[in-house]
Enzyme design. Structure first.
Site, mmCIF file in Angstrom:
data_model
loop_
_atom_site.group_PDB
_atom_site.id
_atom_site.type_symbol
_atom_site.label_atom_id
_atom_site.label_comp_id
_atom_site.label_asym_id
_atom_site.label_seq_id
_atom_site.Cartn_x
_atom_site.Cartn_y
_atom_site.Cartn_z
ATOM 1 N N ASP A 123 -2.625 -18.885 1.689
ATOM 2 C CA ASP A 123 -3.427 -19.953 0.389
ATOM 3 C C ASP A 123 -4.294 -21.024 1.420
ATOM 4 O OD1 ASP A 123 -1.582 -20.763 0.613
ATOM 5 O OD2 ASP A 123 -0.887 -21.594 -1.544
ATOM 6 N N TYR A 143 1.146 -1.213 -0.012
ATOM 7 C CA TYR A 143 0.559 0.127 0.279
ATOM 8 C C TYR A 143 0.628 1.129 0.159
ATOM 9 C CZ TYR A 143 -3.968 -2.365 0.269
ATOM 10 O OH TYR A 143 -5.803 -2.843 0.289
ATOM 11 N N ASP A 150 -6.253 -7.335 4.109
ATOM 12 C CA ASP A 150 -7.474 -6.434 3.282
ATOM 13 C C ASP A 150 -8.814 -7.594 2.728
ATOM 14 O OD1 ASP A 150 -9.356 -4.681 2.007
ATOM 15 O OD2 ASP A 150 -8.593 -5.288 0.052
ATOM 16 N N ASP A 176 -12.525 -9.793 4.181
ATOM 17 C CA ASP A 176 -13.622 -9.608 3.275
ATOM 18 C C ASP A 176 -14.253 -11.085 3.698
ATOM 19 O OD1 ASP A 176 -14.193 -6.912 2.451
ATOM 20 O OD2 ASP A 176 -14.503 -7.110 0.963
ATOM 21 N N LYS A 178 3.173 -15.092 2.927
ATOM 22 C CA LYS A 178 3.416 -15.987 1.046
ATOM 23 C C LYS A 178 4.918 -16.635 0.966
ATOM 24 C CE LYS A 178 2.086 -18.024 -2.315
ATOM 25 N NZ LYS A 178 1.180 -19.592 -2.080
HETATM 26 C C1 IPM Z 1 -10.994 -1.271 3.373
HETATM 27 C C2 IPM Z 1 -10.428 -1.225 1.727
HETATM 28 C C3 IPM Z 1 -9.855 0.235 1.642
HETATM 29 C C4 IPM Z 1 -8.031 -1.367 1.321
HETATM 30 C C5 IPM Z 1 -9.388 0.668 0.045
HETATM 31 C C6 IPM Z 1 -11.015 1.215 -0.030
HETATM 32 C C7 IPM Z 1 -8.315 1.022 -0.247
HETATM 33 O O1 IPM Z 1 -10.757 -2.439 0.602
HETATM 34 O O2 IPM Z 1 -10.872 -0.680 4.027
HETATM 35 O O3 IPM Z 1 -10.901 -2.433 3.682
HETATM 36 O O4 IPM Z 1 -7.580 -1.780 0.763
HETATM 37 O O5 IPM Z 1 -7.556 -0.525 3.244
HETATM 38 MN MN MN Z 2 -11.157 -3.712 2.198
#
Ligand code: IPM
Ligand code: MN
Ligand code: NAD
Length: 354
Positions: free
Chosen positions: A219, A135, A243, A247, A186
């Site tokens: 993975d 990042y 990140d 999710d 990884k």
């Molecule tokens: C998160 C988001 C951000 C990230 C994006 C919007 C840059 O996906 O906060 O999880 O990747 O950190």
């Molecule tokens: Mn995210």
């Protein structure tokens, strides 16, 4: 206490309104005064003024506020997310919020997409490194927009950066009820950067004999998260992997609308936001789930030392979710505002058992 509130874009505005309602209700119930200052940073502001974050903006956030709350950023009119890089990633980087703390907690069995999973099976925390990795924006494009384009995006791992996030995770694991800590990298393919994660993890593990330290390649970790999430209590990993797996973790809890996060630097002004983005297709329609935002507000209260207040919010959310009420993404019938209202009334009149 002074809190900067940046609703941002899309459903960020919808869910922030509900988080603010809950913070105000907490203020009423516990006799506290929160000074909430709304800051306009986001796509509209950027497109109107050309400014994503004003000069001195980060300094002001850090110096003048006890905490920062962000809704979400992202707007189809700014496809490269220029403004969000300054507002969201800029806040994480400039305030040096190196811990992205993302708890994954299933509140009701019906919300988990995995067969037979119950709340005790999905209850872990992720520590995502938040200030380096992929990042950092190091790289460039050579012969851009030609068929000879070369695009380089470097991943930066520093000893200091890797050490402080892994140490934070070990400290947490050794003092909390979650003694199992898994590090994911990884290092079988990324033999330079991720060898450093291996080295630091192995260096620190012996200093925490009461922590059950283990390692999985990323993975294999995602496979295990789906196969048997109950084995995890705490996970530490890099920025990008953190990140992605959060999710997945969000979905284990019922969806992106349910997941909360704190961007922390212990002892400093920190930032709290739901894990989800601006979901433009749902924006302004009173359909977005505000629970991730409200639980992020609970993380903020806890970080500010207001533990009873944080617990009260979590209990009110759990009560509403378990009663089957809630927004449509968790199979309820309520709108964004009505979900916020239900949580506020659960807060005002806690259930006898709560
Ligand atoms: C998160 C988001 C951000 C990230 C994006 C919007 C840059 O996906 O906060 O999880 O990747 O950190
Ligand atoms: Mn995210
Ligand atoms: P997203 O999280 O915005 O939405 C993905 C899908 O998840 C939505 O279409 C929706 O179906 C569901 N969803 C997410 N949040 C929800 C909620 N609160 N209630 C109900 N359903 C919800 O991810 P995306 O579509 O990949 O990204 C949209 C924009 O948001 C992009 O610009 C992206 O860069 C940005 N983004 C910002 C953040 C952030 O601000 N922290 C995080 C992720 C994505």
């Amino acid at each position: 206490m002074k809190i900067a509130v940046i609703p941002g874009d899309g459903i960020g505005l919808d869910v922030t309104a509900e988080a603010v309602k809950v913070i105000e209700a907490i203020g009423d119930r516990f006799g506290r005064r929160f000074e909430l200052e709304r800051l306009p940073y986001g796509a509209d502001h950027y497109l109107e003024t050309g400014v994503a974050m004003p000069p001195n903006g980060y300094r002001t956030l850090q110096k003048d506020f006890d905490a920062i709350f962000i809704g979400a950023l992202g707007d189809p009119r700014i496809p490269d997310m220029r403004h969000a890089r300054d507002i969201l990633l800029g806040t994480r980087f400039e305030l040096d919020l190196y811990v992205n703390y993302r708890p994954v907690k299933l509140l009701d069995a019906r919300l988990c997409p995995l067969k037979g999973c119950c709340p005790t099976d999905v209850d872990f925390v992720v520590f995502r490194e938040n200030t380096e990795g992929m990042y950092v924006g190091v790289g460039g494009r050579f012969k851009a927009d030609t068929t000879n384009e070369v695009a380089i995006q470097e991943e930066i791992n520093t000893y200091a950066g890797v050490h402080r996030i892994i140490k934070y995770a070990f400290e947490y694991a050794s003092s909390a009820a979650r003694r199992r800590l898994c590090m994911a990298d990884k290092s079988n393919a990324l033999q330079h950067g991720h060898a450093l994660w291996q080295r630091v993890f192995q260096e620190l593990a012996p200093q925490y004999p009461n922590v059950d330290a283990s390692h999985l390649f990323i993975d294999a970790l995602v496979m295990q998260l789906v196969k048997n999430p109950a084995q995890f209590e705490a996970i530490v990993t890099n920025n990008m992997f953190g990140d992605i797996i959060t999710d997945l973790g969000a979905q284990l809890q019922g969806g992106l609308g349910m997941a909360a996060s704190g961007n922390l630097h212990p002892g400093r002004t920190s930032m709290f936001e739901p894990v989800h983005g601006s979901a433009p297709k749902h924006a302004g329609k009173n359909v977005a789930n505000p629970i991730g935002a409200i639980l992020s507000a609970a993380l903020m209260l806890d970080y500010l030392g207001l533990t009873s207040e944080a617990v009260a919010v979590e209990q009110a959310v759990a009560e509403v979710v378990r009663s089957g009420k809630g927004p449509v993404d968790i199979d309820g019938t309520l709108g964004t505002r009505e979900t916020g209202d239900a949580i506020v009334s659960a807060l005002r009149m806690p259930a006898a058992a709560g």
